[in-house]
Every structure is written in structure tokens, then in C-alpha cells.
Scaffold this active site. Structure first.
Site, PDB file in Angstrom:
ATOM      1  N   ASP A 111       0.871  -1.161   0.000  1.00  0.00           N
ATOM      2  CA  ASP A 111       0.000   0.000   0.000  1.00  0.00           C
ATOM      3  C   ASP A 111       0.919   1.225   0.000  1.00  0.00           C
ATOM      4  OD1 ASP A 111      -2.291   1.626   0.263  1.00  0.00           O
ATOM      5  OD2 ASP A 111      -2.126   1.591   2.447  1.00  0.00           O
ATOM      6  N   ASP A 113      -0.083   4.919   1.471  1.00  0.00           N
ATOM      7  CA  ASP A 113      -0.214   5.761   2.663  1.00  0.00           C
ATOM      8  C   ASP A 113       0.006   4.951   3.929  1.00  0.00           C
ATOM      9  OD1 ASP A 113      -1.016   8.292   1.377  1.00  0.00           O
ATOM     10  OD2 ASP A 113      -2.780   7.151   0.770  1.00  0.00           O
ATOM     11  N   ASP A 396      -1.452  -0.861   6.106  1.00  0.00           N
ATOM     12  CA  ASP A 396      -1.710  -0.406   7.482  1.00  0.00           C
ATOM     13  C   ASP A 396      -3.139  -0.665   7.925  1.00  0.00           C
ATOM     14  OD1 ASP A 396      -2.364   1.915   5.581  1.00  0.00           O
ATOM     15  OD2 ASP A 396      -3.246   2.622   7.453  1.00  0.00           O
TER      16      ASP A 396
END
Length: 558
Positions: A111, A113, A396
Site C-alpha cells: 500500500d 499511505d 496499514d
């Protein structure tokens, strides 16, 4: 030979008495620390025996016996924890929920961010202030809301919000509210009221009230780091309405706040702030470059799947990696619309040019150096043939990034948990270690001595229960005054922890933790005790049945 080694280790770990040499492992029919058993009690670590004879002057008062055992345990815990017991855990380590060998991993996915790009906490007040102003200016909320500023110490990730009750609360792995962690607005809600609100119980029927991704009709779970300013703003707005006696519909207020937070992202405000000052907002960019370069140098294939737009990702990656960053990745997918990317087969891939314009040609292969938008995982698997445990994906968000990949497709997954670094530093403090160890010892005393039920003994047990509760509150406040640790309630794992264990093979504070390990390293999860097992484990042995091995000697096994 192995058995001999274990027996030697056991002898080395046997604690010494204060007044002499080592105690033989089976020299006593009862365990030190327990004292004479109460009526019907039996120490699980020793054979049954006749009760110890009473002192010559007659039997001691039961309450005096309890306090004597209490003082014995106090001394034991004090002797157990030398100064070097702290700092045993490494904040830069990778922790394994499942055995995984990096030797078997051929493809690494990421990912963007809070995975490739770690952001400074200074971003949160910006999101809070912008969404607060949107509420006032566009949703016509009271001007008084502007007086609220972002409080970074208020909320933690993983909390649940009951929309109809305006309750922000922490729920454990068994769906019970941790009492003392329910807030309406900025004010704590008394435990009695919380229990009454849920029909006389702390239990929340999450499966009826919340969906798989934590976005049910009644209860929402805040799972990503961007949700911290959202929880803060939601609590501040509720606080203002309640404090001024303003009537409001809880569902409307919740939707308005979440829409205002969404507008900060959709309108590109956050992207603009970060793009204007990357040095301020982006952390550990050089470490991200080091991780990616190292993997490519060892022949690994890399891909990126993110919900962020290409222009934003491109600026960030140029800052961290350089203008040729796309040459490190075999596939780059932006605006993927996770988690539906993993479940919805209908959205096709579209190619983007350098300026971000969409192409209309059909995608029959995913090319290195090109940029693709949307799509779905099923086409991704068909075009790349990257399947199963040879793929390791990092993200996250436990739901949007990891859950479907592990449960439906058998990929290996790694969770990025930035809060882990701070929590480990707290765990490594002397205050935490002493507080937790005494709390566990006191719990063991309560369990062993509850057979004493005369009036004076009940008063002693009640005093211990009060002290235990005070210790739990002190330990909780070390992490966060309102909600405690994101990983534990007083003793149970949190609901967040339960999902972390279920949806991730590995978890770590940042992607840079990979730099501490070889690319063929095998991670072995620790064998943590089940309740019916009795290993040499601090939490189990502090029940007073036997002394814990000297923890300095155990440091090497962590």
C-alpha cells in the site's frame, strides 16, 4: 542430549533462597509463595499433602495469614525484577503471528499511505481543522465548534463508535466493553450507565450491529490512522451539542462529521499539504528507498496497489526514491478502491498516461513502468499469475488492505502499526514492568486465597481487589489516559488485536524494520501459553505457585 540440555537449563533457572543455596526442584510438597493452602485448595504445581501444623500458640488468624502471604509476594516480585529486565523488547523488530520464511516469498506488494509513505503526526491537526471548518461553513454547524482544537492524546486506533448512543468505546476480543473507556463527547460515561444502555451487560453483539469491515449500520470501528482526527472531531462536536443543550439526531451528526473528513481527502486538501512540504510530513523516506532497492537487488518482484491518485503518489515517491521510482515496480495500480478491489470483479483496469489521462484500450497485460487505475484482484491474478503464499503484501489497514488477501486468496500479509514503537517503549519501562508483574502476582493471590471466606478474610480480599483495579488503571494510563493500549484491555486482547492476529502473518512499526533481517529470514511465532498449559511464563508463574526464572537469563529467547 536435548533432554539433558533442558534439564540443565531448568536447574540453572531455579531461583535461590535468600538464605542459602539452590532449592531442589522437588524438595517441598508445596510451592513457595502459596503458603499453607486454604480449605480445599491445592497448588497445581505440587502434590497434595496434609495441612501444615498450626503454630504452638494456636492457629493464626486467617486474615493475618493472608497479609503474610501478601508481604511474601511483595518481596518476591521486588527480587524478581532487576534493572536489566527492562528494554528486552526491540521497537524495530518484526513480530510474527504465523511462521513465514522470506526465502519462499518471490513477490512483494505494498500500500502507499502509512506503508511506503509514513506521515508525521503534524498532519492530524490539519485534517481536524479543515474538517471542522467544513462543518461550520458548508454544513452550517454552530460557530462555537471552532473553539475546539485537535487533542492528539484523546483517542487511539481500533475504537468502536455506537452511532445511536453517541458512544466512543474500546471493545475486547470477546466483544465486551472495557469499563472506564466509554465516552460520550469528551466526557466519560459511568460504568453503570454503559451496562444499562446494553441491556444489563457489557457485551456488544457486534455481529448484529457491525459488518465485516467494521462499518455496520449501528457501530463503526475506526481502524486506520487517518481516523484519529475523525474520532477527535466527532467527540468535540458531540461535546458542543451536549454542553449547550442542543437537540440533534445522532445519525445525522455522525454522517456529517464523516462526510466532512471525507471531503478533506476527496477535495485533495491533504494531498496539497503533503505535496507542499514533504520534508515536514513524510518520514523515513530514505529507509523506504533502502527497503525497495534491497528487495529488487535480490531478485524480488514488486507491485503497488493504493487508493491514492497517481499525481500524489508520484510526487511522494519521487521525494523518497527518485524520478525513476517506477522502474523498481513491476506493476503500479492507483485509485484501486480497496477493499472492493479485492472482491468486485466488475471494474476493469485502465491505463493512465504521464499526465493522468485515461486510455480506452483494453488491458491484456500489466506492463512494468506503466500506471493503471482501478481494476480488480481477479484480473490482477489472471494477468500476473502471482498467487498464494509466495506473495507478501504490506498495508496499514487490517480490513481494507489485508483481510481479503489472507482469507480469500492465501497471500501472506504484513501489517504496518506505527503505534507499536511507542507501546514497546512503554512496555520496556521499569514502571510498566513492575506494575504489571505485581498486578499479575496480586491476581494470583486472589485466585489462590479466595477459599478464605470468613468476614475478616473477605475484607482483605476486597482490599486486594481494590488495589488490583487501581493497578490496572495505572497501567492503562501509561499508554493513553482515556483508552489505554491499542492492543489490550485490562487483561484481554482488544478487538483490534484479535483482527491483527487473524489478518496478518507479520506486524511491525514501519516497513524499515525489514532492513534488520536477511531476505531469507524465517520468522517463528513465540509459543504463547493457552490457559490450560503451564509453561515457564511470567504471567502464569506470578500466581504464587513458584518463582519466575531470572528474567535476565531469559532475554535471549525474546
Amino acid at each position: 542430549m536435548a533432554g539433558a540440555g533442558l534439564r540443565a537449563a531448568a536447574r540453572r533457572w531455579l531461583p535461590r533462597r535468600d538464605h542459602g543455596g539452590p532449592r531442589a526442584a522437588s524438595s517441598s510438597p508445596s510451592c513457595p509463595g502459596c503458603g499453607p493452602p486454604g480449605p480445599g485448595a491445592h497448588c497445581p504445581g505440587a502434590p497434595r499433602s496434609a495441612p501444615a501444623p498450626a503454630p504452638a500458640g494456636g492457629p493464626a488468624e486467617p486474615s493475618a495469614h493472608l497479609w503474610a502471604r501478601y508481604q511474601d509476594m511483595r518481596r518476591l516480585v521486588h527480587d524478581l525484577l532487576p534493572p536489566e529486565v527492562c528494554s528486552l523488547l526491540n521497537p524495530a523488530a518484526i513480530y510474527a503471528n504465523n511462521e513465514i520464511s522470506l526465502r519462499d516469498v518471490e513477490v512483494y506488494g505494498f500500500d502507499y499511505d502509512y506503508t511506503l509513505a509514513q506521515y508525521s503526526d503534524t498532519l492530524h491537526p490539519e485534517i481536524f481543522n479543515a474538517a471542522r471548518d467544513i462543518l461550520v461553513e458548508h454544513y452550517k454547524y454552530p460557530e462555537g465548534i471552532r473553539k475546539y482544537d485537535y487533542n492528539p492524546s484523546f483517542a487511539i486506533r481500533g475504537l468502536h463508535y455506537d452511532i445511536q448512543k453517541s458512544l466512543l468505546m474500546k471493545i475486547d476480543a470477546f466483544h465486551y466493553v472495557q469499563l472506564g473507556t466509554a465516552y460520550r463527547g469528551l466526557q466519560p460515561v459511568p460504568d453503570e450507565e454503559v451496562i444499562e444502555l446494553y441491556g444489563g451487560t457489557q457485551h456488544i453483539p457486534l455481529y448484529q450491529m457491525s459488518g465485516f469491515y467494521g462499518k455496520g449500520p449501528s457501530i463503526k470501528q475506526f481502524m486506520d490512522i487517518f481516523s484519529l482526527p475523525e474520532m477527535a472531531l466527532l467527540s468535540c462536536v458531540v461535546d458542543h451539542f451536549l454542553g449547550h443543550g442542543l437537540e440533534f439526531d445522532q445519525a445525522h451528526l455522525y454522517k456529517d462529521v464523516t462526510d466532512a473528513i471525507r471531503d478533506v481527502h476527496v477535495k485533495g486538501l491533504m494531498y496539497q499539504w503533503i505535496a507542499r512540504d514533504m520534508e515536514k510530513y513524510i518520514l523515513r523516506g530514505d529507509e523506504t528507498f533502502a527497503v525497495l532497492s534491497r528487495l529488487v537487488a535480490h531478485g524480488k518482484q514488486l507491485f503497488l496497489i493504493t487508493n491514492s491518485p497517481f499525481s500524489f503518489v508520484d510526487k511522494g515517491m519521487r521525494h523518497m526514491v527518485g524520478p525513476d521510482w517506477r522502474q523498481l515496480f513491476d506493476v503500479v495500480i492507483v485509485q484501486a478502491d480497496k477493499p472492493s478491489f479485492f472482491t468486485d470483479r466488475r471494474k476493469p483496469f485502465r491505463k493512465l498516461d504521464e499526465k493522468g489521462s485515461l486510455h480506452w484500450d483494453r488491458i491484456t497485460r500489466l506492463e512494468k513502468g506503466k500506471i493503471y487505475r482501478q481494476g480488480n484482484l481477479f484480473d490482477f491474478l489472471r494477468l500476473t499469475e502471482w498467487r498464494g503464499p509466495r506473495v507478501l503484501y504490506f498495508g496499514d489497514h487490517l480490513y481494507s488492505d489485508l483481510a481479503d488477501l489472507m482469507l480469500r486468496h492465501g497471500w501472506r500479509t504484513g501489517a504496518i502499526i506505527p503505534e507499536l514503537e511507542r507501546e514497546i517503549r512503554i512496555i520496556n519501562t521499569e514502571q510498566y514492568m513492575h506494575s504489571l508483574t505485581w498486578q499479575q502476582a496480586l491476581t494470583g493471590l486472589l485466585e489462590r486465597m479466595q477459599t478464605y471466606q470468613d468476614a475478616e478474610s473477605r475484607q482483605v480480599l476486597a482490599a486486594w481487589m481494590k488495589e488490583r483495579q487501581e493497578l490496572r488503571c495505572v497501567t492503562k494510563a501509561l499508554f493513553n489516559a482515556q483508552f489505554g493500549s491499542i492492543f489490550r484491555t485490562f487483561h484481554n486482547p482488544t478487538y483490534f488485536s484479535r483482527r491483527l492476529v487473524r489478518f496478518s502473518d507479520l506486524y511491525m512499526a514501519s516497513l524499515s524494520c525489514l532492513l534488520n533481517y536477511r531476505v531469507d529470514f524465517t520468522f517463528y511465532p513465540r509459543r504463547t501459553p493457552l490457559q490450560h498449559e503451564a509453561p515457564l511464563w511470567m504471567d502464569q508463574l506470578c500466581t504464587g505457585c513458584m518463582k519466575t526464572p531470572f528474567l535476565g537469563d531469559m532475554a535471549h529467547i525474546r
